[in-house]
Motif scaffolding. Sequence first.
Motif, PDB file in Angstrom:
ATOM      1  N   ALA A 265       0.632  -1.313  -0.170  1.00 51.51           N
ATOM      2  CA  ALA A 265      -0.058  -0.278   0.035  1.00 51.51           C
ATOM      3  C   ALA A 265       0.836   1.098   0.155  1.00 51.51           C
ATOM      4  N   LEU A 266       1.768   1.462   1.202  1.00 50.72           N
ATOM      5  CA  LEU A 266       3.244   1.928   0.693  1.00 50.72           C
ATOM      6  C   LEU A 266       3.798   2.904  -0.224  1.00 50.72           C
ATOM      7  N   SER A 267       4.390   1.805  -1.232  1.00 51.69           N
ATOM      8  CA  SER A 267       4.433   1.713  -2.609  1.00 51.69           C
ATOM      9  C   SER A 267       3.003   2.154  -3.419  1.00 51.69           C
ATOM     10  N   ASN A 268       2.485   1.777  -3.747  1.00 58.13           N
ATOM     11  CA  ASN A 268       1.347   2.613  -4.262  1.00 58.13           C
ATOM     12  C   ASN A 268       1.224   3.660  -3.689  1.00 58.13           C
ATOM     13  N   VAL A 269       1.534   4.371  -3.315  1.00 56.86           N
ATOM     14  CA  VAL A 269       1.091   6.065  -2.392  1.00 56.86           C
ATOM     15  C   VAL A 269       2.099   6.419  -3.182  1.00 56.86           C
ATOM     16  N   ARG A 270       3.369   5.682  -2.554  1.00 56.98           N
ATOM     17  CA  ARG A 270       4.802   6.465  -3.495  1.00 56.98           C
ATOM     18  C   ARG A 270       4.422   6.678  -5.175  1.00 56.98           C
ATOM     19  N   LYS A 271       4.089   5.910  -5.410  1.00 57.05           N
ATOM     20  CA  LYS A 271       3.522   5.182  -7.438  1.00 57.05           C
ATOM     21  C   LYS A 271       2.745   6.517  -7.741  1.00 57.05           C
ATOM     22  N   HIS A 272       1.640   6.533  -6.988  1.00 56.50           N
ATOM     23  CA  HIS A 272       0.392   6.542  -7.241  1.00 56.50           C
ATOM     24  C   HIS A 272      -0.339   8.278  -6.937  1.00 56.50           C
ATOM     25  N   ALA A 273       0.395   8.698  -5.691  1.00 50.78           N
ATOM     26  CA  ALA A 273       0.006   9.651  -5.095  1.00 50.78           C
ATOM     27  C   ALA A 273       1.667  10.437  -4.282  1.00 50.78           C
ATOM     28  N   PRO A 274       2.226  10.514  -4.596  1.00 46.62           N
ATOM     29  CA  PRO A 274       3.452  10.967  -4.434  1.00 46.62           C
ATOM     30  C   PRO A 274       2.899  12.536  -3.439  1.00 46.62           C
ATOM     31  N   GLY A 275       4.015  12.613  -2.576  1.00 50.32           N
ATOM     32  CA  GLY A 275       3.307  13.733  -1.605  1.00 50.32           C
ATOM     33  C   GLY A 275       2.150  13.761  -0.586  1.00 50.32           C
ATOM     34  N   ALA A 276       1.093  12.445  -0.919  1.00 49.62           N
ATOM     35  CA  ALA A 276      -0.053  12.635   0.081  1.00 49.62           C
ATOM     36  C   ALA A 276       0.330  11.643   1.579  1.00 49.62           C
ATOM     37  N   PRO A 277      -0.397  12.684   2.479  1.00 53.88           N
ATOM     38  CA  PRO A 277      -0.273  11.149   3.818  1.00 53.88           C
ATOM     39  C   PRO A 277      -0.629  10.827   4.125  1.00 53.88           C
ATOM     40  N   ALA A 278       0.007   9.825   4.428  1.00 51.60           N
ATOM     41  CA  ALA A 278      -1.017   7.855   4.984  1.00 51.60           C
ATOM     42  C   ALA A 278      -0.916   8.007   5.964  1.00 51.60           C
ATOM     43  N   ALA A 279      -1.902   7.105   6.644  1.00 51.53           N
ATOM     44  CA  ALA A 279      -2.561   7.569   7.934  1.00 51.53           C
ATOM     45  C   ALA A 279      -2.286   5.141   8.089  1.00 51.53           C
ATOM     46  N   VAL A 280      -1.618   4.992   8.672  1.00 55.03           N
ATOM     47  CA  VAL A 280      -1.007   2.958   8.982  1.00 55.03           C
ATOM     48  C   VAL A 280      -2.563   3.028  10.291  1.00 55.03           C
ATOM     49  N   SER A 281      -2.500   2.055  10.202  1.00 54.56           N
ATOM     50  CA  SER A 281      -3.321   1.437  11.248  1.00 54.56           C
ATOM     51  C   SER A 281      -3.735  -0.079  11.251  1.00 54.56           C
ATOM     52  N   VAL A 282      -2.867  -0.454  12.527  1.00 57.51           N
ATOM     53  CA  VAL A 282      -2.936  -2.152  12.637  1.00 57.51           C
ATOM     54  C   VAL A 282      -3.635  -2.578  14.263  1.00 57.51           C
ATOM     55  N   HIS A 283      -3.879  -3.009  13.856  1.00 61.27           N
ATOM     56  CA  HIS A 283      -4.965  -3.159  14.970  1.00 61.27           C
ATOM     57  C   HIS A 283      -5.660  -5.011  15.793  1.00 61.27           C
ATOM     58  N   MET A 284      -6.020  -5.775  16.405  1.00 57.52           N
ATOM     59  CA  MET A 284      -6.313  -6.010  17.302  1.00 57.52           C
ATOM     60  C   MET A 284      -8.177  -6.311  16.613  1.00 57.52           C
TER      61      MET A 284
END
Length: 372
Positions: free
Chosen positions: A286-305
């Motif tokens: 997902a972060l690789s896609n952000v780098r390729k398709h939405a450069p400069g866009a902020p990204a929020a990553v959430s990992v929970h049970m």
Amino acid sequence: MRSLLTPRRLIVVATAAELLVFLSFERETLLVSSAAVLGLLLRCRFPVLGLLLTLPSIAIGQVWLAPMLAMFDVAVTASRRRVVTACGTGLFLAAGCPWPLDSVTELTWQEHLLTVESSLMLSIGPIALGLLARTRAELKERLSELMRSQALGRRLEAERAVVRERSRLARDMHDTVSHHVGIIAVQAGALSATTTDEGVREDAEVIRRHSVSALEELRNVVGVLRGSDAAAASAAGRTQLADLAFLSRESRLDVTLDLDPALAAGSGGQWAPEAESTAFRTVQEALSNVRKHAPGAPAAVSVHMSDDRRALVVEVRNGSAAEPYEGPDLPVGGHGLTGLRERAALIGGTLEARPLEDGGFLVRAVLPAGVE
């Protein structure tokens, strides 16, 4: 169309004939008829005994069908030919024995010859039919075994073809990817050692570090494809959620990481390694896609049970591109999200990937954690 003269119906007919004989109420007839009925009832489990019980009925000329059916069962079930021969001989003698015995001298030689012929037919006929039925059953079983053997052979050949193709892919991957990535690592290392610009040195070191990591993962994957390195097979793709912090820093993106502290502390055997690895690869892609398709866009990553503590919930949400991409064109094949869906499906999870109303994109995976 099924035949009307099935073995069970023949038994019913023979039994009915035996019972009709009871109406005569003669002592000898009553005894042999009772023995024949008992023999018909026992013929399935005790074919030889059933034949012996039916022989008196054919000897006195009352019922002929019962001993023929019993002889048929003996021919079908007996494992030794001596048993079949002995039973056939007994049936022949019983069928050829005149009743009453004192009538032997009254028969002409033509009648004796006819008796022998009929006895041979009555004894050889059931034996031939029984052996034919037995041979047919054996041929059917051997044909089934042959078909199973052929199916096994085809499956083994398909598996060997897969192994050969995997070995070819491993060679091509190693020769091609390792060559280019190796050059990148060497050039980045040389640039880091020779440049005086601190920012360039830092960037070159990041490139070199990622190149070395890529070569290590490539070695593990090639070992899995070759099937010759058990250690590599167990290590390939085994990433931990604790590495997500490092992944976020190295992505050079504006990433906000919200990781459950229990997950960040290490697996501790509380969830399946496959789920942990799939969650890490989901965030990475997902972060690789952000780098390729939405450069400069902020990204929020959430990992929970999940609320029931039985699943990992992974979300990667990014906004719209803040600036146009000005670098070289990167290869885009659409295989990344497809691979993530396949990874999630393999462990019984689901993955959702869709655009958002604000122009961003959402990747959300729900993965069984393997908690008992």
